[in-house]
Write a protein that holds these residues in place. Structure first.
Motif, PDB file in Angstrom:
ATOM      1  N   ASN A 308      32.693  30.418  54.391  1.00 34.65           N
ATOM      2  CA  ASN A 308      32.766  29.677  53.126  1.00 34.65           C
ATOM      3  C   ASN A 308      32.584  30.540  51.878  1.00 34.65           C
ATOM      4  O   ASN A 308      32.022  30.080  50.881  1.00 34.65           O
ATOM      5  CB  ASN A 308      31.724  28.547  53.150  1.00 34.65           C
ATOM      6  N   ASN A 309      33.037  31.785  51.947  1.00 35.36           N
ATOM      7  CA  ASN A 309      32.984  32.685  50.778  1.00 35.36           C
ATOM      8  C   ASN A 309      31.620  32.680  50.081  1.00 35.36           C
ATOM      9  O   ASN A 309      31.529  32.537  48.855  1.00 35.36           O
ATOM     10  CB  ASN A 309      34.080  32.308  49.769  1.00 35.36           C
ATOM     11  N   LEU A 310      30.570  32.871  50.891  1.00 37.06           N
ATOM     12  CA  LEU A 310      29.213  32.716  50.347  1.00 37.06           C
ATOM     13  C   LEU A 310      28.840  33.763  49.302  1.00 37.06           C
ATOM     14  O   LEU A 310      27.933  33.554  48.509  1.00 37.06           O
ATOM     15  CB  LEU A 310      28.191  32.777  51.493  1.00 37.06           C
ATOM     16  N   TYR A 311      29.547  34.906  49.322  1.00 31.29           N
ATOM     17  CA  TYR A 311      29.178  35.954  48.363  1.00 31.29           C
ATOM     18  C   TYR A 311      30.229  36.126  47.261  1.00 31.29           C
ATOM     19  O   TYR A 311      30.346  37.178  46.672  1.00 31.29           O
ATOM     20  CB  TYR A 311      28.909  37.270  49.101  1.00 31.29           C
ATOM     21  N   PHE A 312      30.990  35.082  47.007  1.00 36.32           N
ATOM     22  CA  PHE A 312      31.945  35.117  45.890  1.00 36.32           C
ATOM     23  C   PHE A 312      31.259  34.589  44.629  1.00 36.32           C
ATOM     24  O   PHE A 312      30.422  33.703  44.708  1.00 36.32           O
ATOM     25  CB  PHE A 312      33.135  34.179  46.169  1.00 36.32           C
ATOM     26  N   ASN A 313      31.625  35.116  43.446  1.00 33.79           N
ATOM     27  CA  ASN A 313      31.285  34.425  42.191  1.00 33.79           C
ATOM     28  C   ASN A 313      32.605  34.091  41.495  1.00 33.79           C
ATOM     29  O   ASN A 313      33.679  34.217  42.100  1.00 33.79           O
ATOM     30  CB  ASN A 313      30.335  35.259  41.311  1.00 33.79           C
ATOM     31  N   ASP A 314      32.546  33.697  40.235  1.00 36.95           N
ATOM     32  CA  ASP A 314      33.794  33.301  39.559  1.00 36.95           C
ATOM     33  C   ASP A 314      34.719  34.478  39.278  1.00 36.95           C
ATOM     34  O   ASP A 314      35.893  34.298  38.938  1.00 36.95           O
ATOM     35  CB  ASP A 314      33.483  32.598  38.227  1.00 36.95           C
ATOM     36  N   LEU A 315      34.189  35.675  39.353  1.00 38.90           N
ATOM     37  CA  LEU A 315      35.007  36.857  39.062  1.00 38.90           C
ATOM     38  C   LEU A 315      35.873  37.200  40.275  1.00 38.90           C
ATOM     39  O   LEU A 315      35.637  38.192  40.963  1.00 38.90           O
ATOM     40  CB  LEU A 315      34.107  38.050  38.713  1.00 38.90           C
ATOM     41  N   LEU A 316      36.854  36.373  40.511  1.00 34.38           N
ATOM     42  CA  LEU A 316      37.726  36.644  41.653  1.00 34.38           C
ATOM     43  C   LEU A 316      38.673  37.779  41.285  1.00 34.38           C
ATOM     44  O   LEU A 316      39.317  37.733  40.231  1.00 34.38           O
ATOM     45  CB  LEU A 316      38.518  35.388  42.023  1.00 34.38           C
ATOM     46  N   PRO A 317      38.761  38.811  42.127  1.00 36.00           N
ATOM     47  CA  PRO A 317      39.554  39.993  41.762  1.00 36.00           C
ATOM     48  C   PRO A 317      41.007  39.673  41.441  1.00 36.00           C
ATOM     49  O   PRO A 317      41.606  40.303  40.566  1.00 36.00           O
ATOM     50  CB  PRO A 317      39.449  40.896  42.996  1.00 36.00           C
ATOM     51  N   GLU A 318      41.570  38.685  42.130  1.00 33.54           N
ATOM     52  CA  GLU A 318      42.991  38.344  41.928  1.00 33.54           C
ATOM     53  C   GLU A 318      43.266  37.947  40.482  1.00 33.54           C
ATOM     54  O   GLU A 318      44.369  38.151  39.977  1.00 33.54           O
ATOM     55  CB  GLU A 318      43.412  37.202  42.862  1.00 33.54           C
ATOM     56  N   ARG A 319      42.258  37.385  39.816  1.00 32.02           N
ATOM     57  CA  ARG A 319      42.441  37.031  38.398  1.00 32.02           C
ATOM     58  C   ARG A 319      42.875  38.229  37.575  1.00 32.02           C
ATOM     59  O   ARG A 319      43.579  38.122  36.583  1.00 32.02           O
ATOM     60  CB  ARG A 319      41.099  36.559  37.822  1.00 32.02           C
TER      61      ARG A 319
END
Ligand code: KIV
Length: 517
Positions: A308-319
């Motif tokens: 569940n992408n537990l270590y993601f924040n809003d700064l998704l690299p694809e952006r």
């Protein structure tokens, strides 16, 4: 109510060029200006200081000519000086139409640098603004050292702003020239001016001396600023200016009622281009644009991302036109390896995955960073080791290479359970090693295969500490076969390949034909 639009003025080509050692050529300035305006979609660009040099005049002419052809000349700005109209003459020659007039925003600067009274300064400024207007040049006004002015001579700053409020200018620019403001002060100072001058366009220009540039920019926006001055990669005088990438991401993600026109997906390309043109390397941990900032290193993070992408924040690299990576090294877990295998379109069974993970950890212990590009080499090495049990081992060796002396090798090799120690010289370290090995084997009446080809490769995109893969082709009688060794040291990788050959011929003497490995 819609979001408040915050105007972005990029000053990479003026303040950014004030980074020590940086000087852009005409074509570099033109390319960067075009990318900033068309790709990144900044609202305005400050491209130079007036009267700096002939080269700078050529740069501004080229940018202005392109901008005039493309209907964006009003978005090109030049830093100009209170100099009896000399800057204005220079700007006319260059063909630009907006001056950012540098004036004094603190009594301290006014008194000690210009040695003028406020009234003298104001009179001269009014004259320059008037002259500019007559030549069709619009004016914005910088209050240099404004932050210290607000701290130590607020009555001067307010008197000056009351005067400017009556001038035919477009914007007032508030620089934290020495990068000394705290976020609390930024909010208070800009809040005061916002309340006093609700109709005037105010720009904030942050410097990063205490690494507070982005924090101050956020406070300025919250306090009602209309525009921000930013630079690509945070380039600029001393510690630089507020970095465009961080400021834009922070405004987009952390504020509810403000927006900017910047195209986030273009940020990384522009950032790399400016890195290349300026020669100023982006620190690997620089938010948004640094090499490592979207790389998870700890195994637990890769594992959490699988759940569940537990270590993601809003700064998704694809952006930002980038990709998340999972580092390989001594803190990697199986999850990191699996993520990298997915990237390469590979899948391993549980047992091989464990072996590869173990190998990556061992390599990571020796070498700080193992890359995805290294992985196929590691896999083939580990899987090759599955084919033959290593029964013959080179227990130890000393190799010498000294100027004026022949390379030499002292080795200890265990053959059929017995340890042999030999010393030999050779044309290179590996040649000396092979000569010593040949001596040990001749004592066992075994003739070693001849070496017919020796091929070294390093993983693509790696640096001088890259993994080396040495493939050696051997000739035993009429038959040839190859063995491969992998290590961050080239000679060691060749010795590993040789040890595999020794084990292969041992299998052969026991009736198993050596296979290429
Ligand atoms: C030259 C001026 C405008 C400046 O960059 C600053 O004060 O930070």
């Amino acid at each position: 109510m819609g979001n408040r639009k915050i105007e972005i003025m990029d000053t990479t080509l003026r303040d950014g060029e004030q980074t020590s050692g940086v000087s852009f050529s005409v074509s570099e300035k033109l390319t960067i200006a075009q990318l900033l305006l068309e790709e990144l979609r900044v609202d305005r660009v400050e491209v130079a200081s007036a009267r700096v040099s002939q080269g700078e005049l050529d740069c501004v002419k080229a940018v202005a000519a392109w901008a005039a052809d493309n209907g964006c000349l009003d978005r090109i700005e030049v830093l100009a000086f209170v100099d009896n109209g000399l800057s204005i003459g220079w700007m006319e020659q260059a063909g630009v139409r907006v001056q950012n007039l540098l004036t004094k925003g603190s009594l301290n600067h006014l008194t000690h640098q210009l040695r003028k009274t406020p009234q003298q300064h104001f009179d001269e400024i009014a004259t320059v603004i008037d002259l500019a207007a007559k030549k069709g040049i619009r004016s914005n006004v910088y209050l240099e050292d404004w932050s210290n002015g607000m701290r130590h001579s607020p009555e001067y700053v307010l008197q000056y702003l009351d005067f400017l409020a009556l001038q035919p200018i477009d914007r007032i620019m508030l620089p934290d020239t020495l990068g000394v403001l705290t976020p609390t002060e930024t909010a208070a100072f800009i809040g005061t001016l916002r309340a006093r001058y609700p109709q005037i366009h105010l720009d904030f220009h942050a410097h990063n001396d205490y690494d507070l540039g982005t924090a101050n920019v956020l406070e300025a926006v919250k306090a009602g600023i209309d525009g921000l001055h930013l630079t690509v990669n945070g380039m600029g005088e001393r510690a630089g200016n507020a970095p465009l990438a961080s400021a834009v991401a922070a405004i987009n993600d952390l504020l509810d009622d403000a927006e900017v026109s910047i195209k986030e997906s273009a940020i990384y390309t522009v950032s790399k281009l400016v890195e290349n043109f300026s020669g100023v390397r982006i620190p690997t941990n620089k938010p948004i644009v640094g090499d490592n900032v979207f790389t998870q290193t700890a195994g637990i993070h890769a594992d959490g991302d699988n759940k569940n992408n537990l270590y993601f924040n809003d700064l998704l690299p694809e952006r930002f036109g980038r990709k998340r990576k999972y580092a390989l090294g001594k803190t990697s877990g199986k999850a990191n390896i699996e993520k990298n295998l997915q990237e390469l379109g590979l899948k391993l069974n549980e047992e091989d995955l464990k072996k590869v993970t173990q190998r990556v950890i061992e390599l990571g212990d020796k070498k700080e960073n193992v890359t995805t590009e290294d992985l196929p080499y590691i896999i083939s090495d580990v899987l090759a080791n599955n084919v033959h049990e290593e029964q013959i081992s080179v227990e130890s060796y000393v190799l010498t290479h000294a100027k004026g002396l022949r390379p030499s090798a002292t080795i200890a090799v265990r053959i059929n359970g017995k340890l042999f120690e030999e010393h030999a010289q050779g044309d290179g370290q590996f040649d000396a090693f092979m000569n010593a090995l040949t001596m040990a084997y001749s004592k066992n009446d075994i003739r070693l295969p001849g070496l017919i080809d020796y091929n070294v490769r390093i993983a693509p995109g790696s640096s001088s500490d890259a993994l080396c893969e040495t493939t050696i082709t051997w000739q035993a009688g009429k038959r040839t076969f190859s063995t491969r060794g992998l290590d961050s040291d080239q000679t060691v990788s060749a010795i590993k390949a040789t040890q595999k050959m020794l084990n292969a011929i041992r299998q052969e003497t026991r009736g198993t034909r050596p296979e290429p490995v």
